[in-house]
Design a protein around this motif. Structure first.
Motif, PDB file in Angstrom:
ATOM      1  N   CYS A 214       0.848  -1.185   0.000  1.00 50.08           N
ATOM      2  CA  CYS A 214       0.000   0.000   0.000  1.00 50.08           C
ATOM      3  C   CYS A 214       0.892   1.247   0.000  1.00 50.08           C
ATOM      4  CB  CYS A 214      -0.900  -0.006   1.240  1.00 50.08           C
ATOM      5  SG  CYS A 214      -1.824   1.539   1.476  1.00 50.08           S
ATOM      6  N   PRO A 215       0.595   2.254  -0.829  1.00 51.88           N
ATOM      7  CA  PRO A 215       1.440   3.452  -0.877  1.00 51.88           C
ATOM      8  C   PRO A 215       1.455   4.232   0.428  1.00 51.88           C
ATOM      9  CG  PRO A 215      -0.565   3.780  -2.148  1.00 51.88           C
ATOM     10  CD  PRO A 215      -0.514   2.327  -1.790  1.00 51.88           C
ATOM     11  N   LYS A 216       0.479   3.948   1.312  1.00 57.53           N
ATOM     12  CA  LYS A 216       0.443   4.602   2.617  1.00 57.53           C
ATOM     13  C   LYS A 216       1.033   3.711   3.714  1.00 57.53           C
ATOM     14  CE  LYS A 216      -3.590   7.402   1.390  1.00 57.53           C
ATOM     15  NZ  LYS A 216      -4.995   7.761   1.741  1.00 57.53           N
ATOM     16  N   ASP A 217       1.707   2.635   3.294  1.00 56.59           N
ATOM     17  CA  ASP A 217       2.434   1.737   4.215  1.00 56.59           C
ATOM     18  C   ASP A 217       1.510   0.996   5.178  1.00 56.59           C
ATOM     19  OD1 ASP A 217       4.774   2.819   3.046  1.00 56.59           O
ATOM     20  OD2 ASP A 217       4.739   4.461   4.489  1.00 56.59           O
ATOM     21  N   CYS A 218       0.294   0.675   4.739  1.00 58.35           N
ATOM     22  CA  CYS A 218      -0.661  -0.006   5.623  1.00 58.35           C
ATOM     23  C   CYS A 218      -0.483  -1.518   5.617  1.00 58.35           C
ATOM     24  CB  CYS A 218      -2.101   0.314   5.210  1.00 58.35           C
ATOM     25  SG  CYS A 218      -2.517   2.057   5.199  1.00 58.35           S
ATOM     26  N   TRP A 328      14.870   2.597   1.484  1.00 56.39           N
ATOM     27  CA  TRP A 328      15.412   2.017   2.715  1.00 56.39           C
ATOM     28  C   TRP A 328      15.890   0.580   2.494  1.00 56.39           C
ATOM     29  CZ3 TRP A 328      14.964   3.836   8.085  1.00 56.39           C
ATOM     30  CH2 TRP A 328      14.630   5.190   8.152  1.00 56.39           C
ATOM     31  N   PRO A 329      17.198   0.341   2.392  1.00 52.64           N
ATOM     32  CA  PRO A 329      17.693  -1.040   2.407  1.00 52.64           C
ATOM     33  C   PRO A 329      17.753  -1.565   3.841  1.00 52.64           C
ATOM     34  CG  PRO A 329      19.514   0.490   2.126  1.00 52.64           C
ATOM     35  CD  PRO A 329      18.270   1.325   2.191  1.00 52.64           C
ATOM     36  N   MET A 350      21.816  -7.955   2.185  1.00 52.91           N
ATOM     37  CA  MET A 350      20.635  -7.107   2.013  1.00 52.91           C
ATOM     38  C   MET A 350      19.415  -8.009   1.911  1.00 52.91           C
ATOM     39  SD  MET A 350      19.775  -3.861  -0.445  1.00 52.91           S
ATOM     40  CE  MET A 350      19.494  -4.730  -1.982  1.00 52.91           C
ATOM     41  N   SER A 351      18.498  -7.853   2.833  1.00 56.28           N
ATOM     42  CA  SER A 351      17.317  -8.702   2.885  1.00 56.28           C
ATOM     43  C   SER A 351      16.101  -8.043   2.250  1.00 56.28           C
ATOM     44  CB  SER A 351      17.001  -9.058   4.340  1.00 56.28           C
ATOM     45  OG  SER A 351      15.794  -9.787   4.438  1.00 56.28           O
ATOM     46  N   LEU A 352      15.957  -6.740   2.430  1.00 57.21           N
ATOM     47  CA  LEU A 352      14.786  -6.023   1.922  1.00 57.21           C
ATOM     48  C   LEU A 352      15.217  -4.693   1.308  1.00 57.21           C
ATOM     49  CD1 LEU A 352      12.505  -6.471   5.070  1.00 57.21           C
ATOM     50  CD2 LEU A 352      12.189  -7.686   2.919  1.00 57.21           C
ATOM     51  N   LEU A 353      14.495  -4.267   0.291  1.00 52.34           N
ATOM     52  CA  LEU A 353      14.659  -2.930  -0.257  1.00 52.34           C
ATOM     53  C   LEU A 353      13.283  -2.271  -0.217  1.00 52.34           C
ATOM     54  CD1 LEU A 353      16.789  -1.042  -1.454  1.00 52.34           C
ATOM     55  CD2 LEU A 353      16.074  -1.804  -3.725  1.00 52.34           C
ATOM     56  N   ILE A 354      13.108  -1.421   0.787  1.00 50.47           N
ATOM     57  CA  ILE A 354      11.814  -0.778   1.012  1.00 50.47           C
ATOM     58  C   ILE A 354      11.674   0.392   0.058  1.00 50.47           C
ATOM     59  CG2 ILE A 354      10.372   0.398   2.716  1.00 50.47           C
ATOM     60  CD1 ILE A 354      11.889  -1.146   4.890  1.00 50.47           C
ATOM     61  N   ASN A 363       5.854   2.680  10.341  1.00 46.10           N
ATOM     62  CA  ASN A 363       5.232   1.541   9.667  1.00 46.10           C
ATOM     63  C   ASN A 363       6.254   0.604   9.036  1.00 46.10           C
ATOM     64  OD1 ASN A 363       2.561   2.377  10.228  1.00 46.10           O
ATOM     65  ND2 ASN A 363       2.624   3.818   8.509  1.00 46.10           N
ATOM     66  N   ILE A 364       7.517   0.746   9.399  1.00 47.66           N
ATOM     67  CA  ILE A 364       8.546  -0.128   8.825  1.00 47.66           C
ATOM     68  C   ILE A 364       8.285  -1.587   9.166  1.00 47.66           C
ATOM     69  CG2 ILE A 364      10.127   0.075  10.803  1.00 47.66           C
ATOM     70  CD1 ILE A 364      12.433   0.080   8.743  1.00 47.66           C
ATOM     71  N   ASP A 365       7.572  -1.835  10.293  1.00 48.52           N
ATOM     72  CA  ASP A 365       7.286  -3.218  10.678  1.00 48.52           C
ATOM     73  C   ASP A 365       6.436  -3.935   9.626  1.00 48.52           C
ATOM     74  OD1 ASP A 365       5.252  -1.379  11.514  1.00 48.52           O
ATOM     75  OD2 ASP A 365       4.285  -3.033  12.570  1.00 48.52           O
ATOM     76  N   VAL A 366       5.618  -3.186   8.874  1.00 50.28           N
ATOM     77  CA  VAL A 366       4.820  -3.793   7.801  1.00 50.28           C
ATOM     78  C   VAL A 366       5.746  -4.427   6.767  1.00 50.28           C
ATOM     79  CG1 VAL A 366       3.240  -3.290   5.887  1.00 50.28           C
ATOM     80  CG2 VAL A 366       2.869  -2.234   8.131  1.00 50.28           C
ATOM     81  N   TYR A 367       6.822  -3.739   6.417  1.00 48.77           N
ATOM     82  CA  TYR A 367       7.748  -4.218   5.394  1.00 48.77           C
ATOM     83  C   TYR A 367       8.686  -5.307   5.920  1.00 48.77           C
ATOM     84  CZ  TYR A 367       6.185  -0.133   2.799  1.00 48.77           C
ATOM     85  OH  TYR A 367       5.416   0.785   2.137  1.00 48.77           O
TER      86      TYR A 367
END
Length: 394
Positions: A214-218, A328-329, A350-354, A363-367
């Motif tokens: 979601c573009p609002k990080d939901c 955000w890497p 590198m595990s994620l590229l936010i 809301n980083i916990d969502v990613y």
């Protein structure tokens, strides 16, 4: 110029070159940069020149520093720097690719070492370990007898790169592959089909999963929500979604044990012969590490169990502060390794590229959910791998 751009020798060489160039520059604060994309045109400051040479590499033909202070007696050749730089963009940093896939560069004896792991005493390597050792062999295998320009793996990677940037179909790639097999000398080592070539490339472990967000990080559109058409929290249409890149952690950790050059170091923190003088030289010397071992005795009993540090911060990928952008890497650091290894770039995972343009904030916990699920699997279930140092499955 021809060292891996990840290596200390390359970065030290860039620093030496720039120090010499700026000392002899006609302009006190700026000089032109001989990187493959800039073509010796616009003068820039030291920090930008360093960034370009690290990210893009040197122009291959710039062996005489005609614009950076060498004497005229040295500058006897013209610099051949074509204005069309598309051709130079095909150049692949193979050592960098191998660093990402394996965790180190391949030495002359590496193939023999890994071959011993397949044929020596101990357990039979599992399927993942066999794929890894075959990858190392392919990285050194000649494209055809006597070829010094390419190995089998480097040629396929270059061919796949052209396929991607030119939009070839899978069928057209297969046709080109058939043509190369017909024109190359007898003994060529290319795969017989696009399917076989793609299977080999996939063993590099550079695949990643794209997950709509979601573009609002939901929320993330995955698992039971994978087919939703709008955000279940804010009702924003999925057509506006951002895309999270998830690079699986578990295969990278397995390779640290599969490689004979890193497997033994994965228990370094447990060894009794390391320096222990009361100073904190490594996280394993900290009270937090010791408290964790006390509270989780079963986990601490096996030194091969992996301890990870996590770091993340926003970055602007466009090299300019005039654009508001924040990607955000999420980086993991394997603290099993000794301090002179765990903080080296090739061992960062590198595990994620936010995705950008906005920071995820609270809301980083969502990613982080895909990563957390992998960590829970490792903690609660565990994953089998092959330990090259003991030649046993663990």
């Amino acid at each position: 110029m021809h060292h891996s751009r990840l290596s200390d020798s390359y970065q030290n060489g860039v620093n030496f070159f720039l120090d010499f160039a700026f000392k002899n520059a006609s302009h006190e604060e700026k000089t032109v940069r001989p990187c493959v994309k800039c073509d010796l045109i616009t003068p820039v400051i030291h920090t930008i020149a360093f960034e370009h040479l690290i990210c893009n590499g040197f122009v291959d033909s710039y062996t005489k520093w005609v614009l950076h202070g060498e004497t005229s007696s040295h500058a006897t050749q013209n610099v051949d720097t074509p204005r069309d730089t598309h051709e130079s963009n095909y150049t692949i940093d193979m050592q960098g690719v191998i660093y990402d896939a394996i965790g180190h560069s391949i030495g002359d004896d590496e193939c023999e070492i890994e071959n011993d792991n397949l044929q020596g005493e101990g357990d039979e390597p599992n399927a993942k370990a066999k794929e890894f050792y075959n990858l190392i062999k392919d990285a050194e295998k000649e494209l055809y007898p006597g070829c010094t320009s390419f190995t089998k793996l480097s040629f396929l990677i270059q061919l796949f790169h052209i396929k991607c940037i030119c939009g070839w179909s899978d069928k057209s790639f297969g046709k080109v592959l058939d043509l190369f097999k017909k024109v190359l000398p007898k003994g060529e080592t290319l795969p017989n089909s696009f399917y076989e070539a793609k299977k080999l490339i996939n063993t590099l472990g550079i695949d990643y999963e794209k997950i709509d967000a979601c573009p609002k990080d939901c929320m993330l559109y995955r698992k039971e929500l994978a087919n939703d058409t709008e955000c279940e929290v804010c009702s924003t249409p999925r057509s506006e979604a951002k895309v999270l890149r998830h690079l699986p952690l578990i295969p990278r950790l397995q390779r640290l044990f599969m490689s004979s050059k890193t497997s033994d170091f994965m228990t370094w923190h447990y060894k009794q012969d390391r320096t222990s003088d009361g100073y904190m030289r490594h996280p394993s010397d900290s009270p937090a590490w010791m408290t964790f071992d006390h509270n989780h005795k079963d986990f601490a009993a096996d030194p091969r169990n992996v301890r990870l540090g996590l770091a993340s911060d926003g970055m602007n990928p466009f090299k300019t502060l005039s654009v508001s952008h924040s990607t955000w890497p999420v980086i993991l650091i394997p603290y099993n390794l000794p301090p002179w290894m765990c903080m080296k770039q090739p061992n960062f995972i590198m595990s994620l590229l936010i995705p950008s343009p906005d920071a995820p904030g609270n809301n980083i916990d969502v990613y982080l959910k895909p990563l957390i699920e992998e960590l829970k699997e490792l903690w609660e279930v565990g994953v089998e791998t092959f330990d090259a140092s003991t030649k046993k499955k663990i």
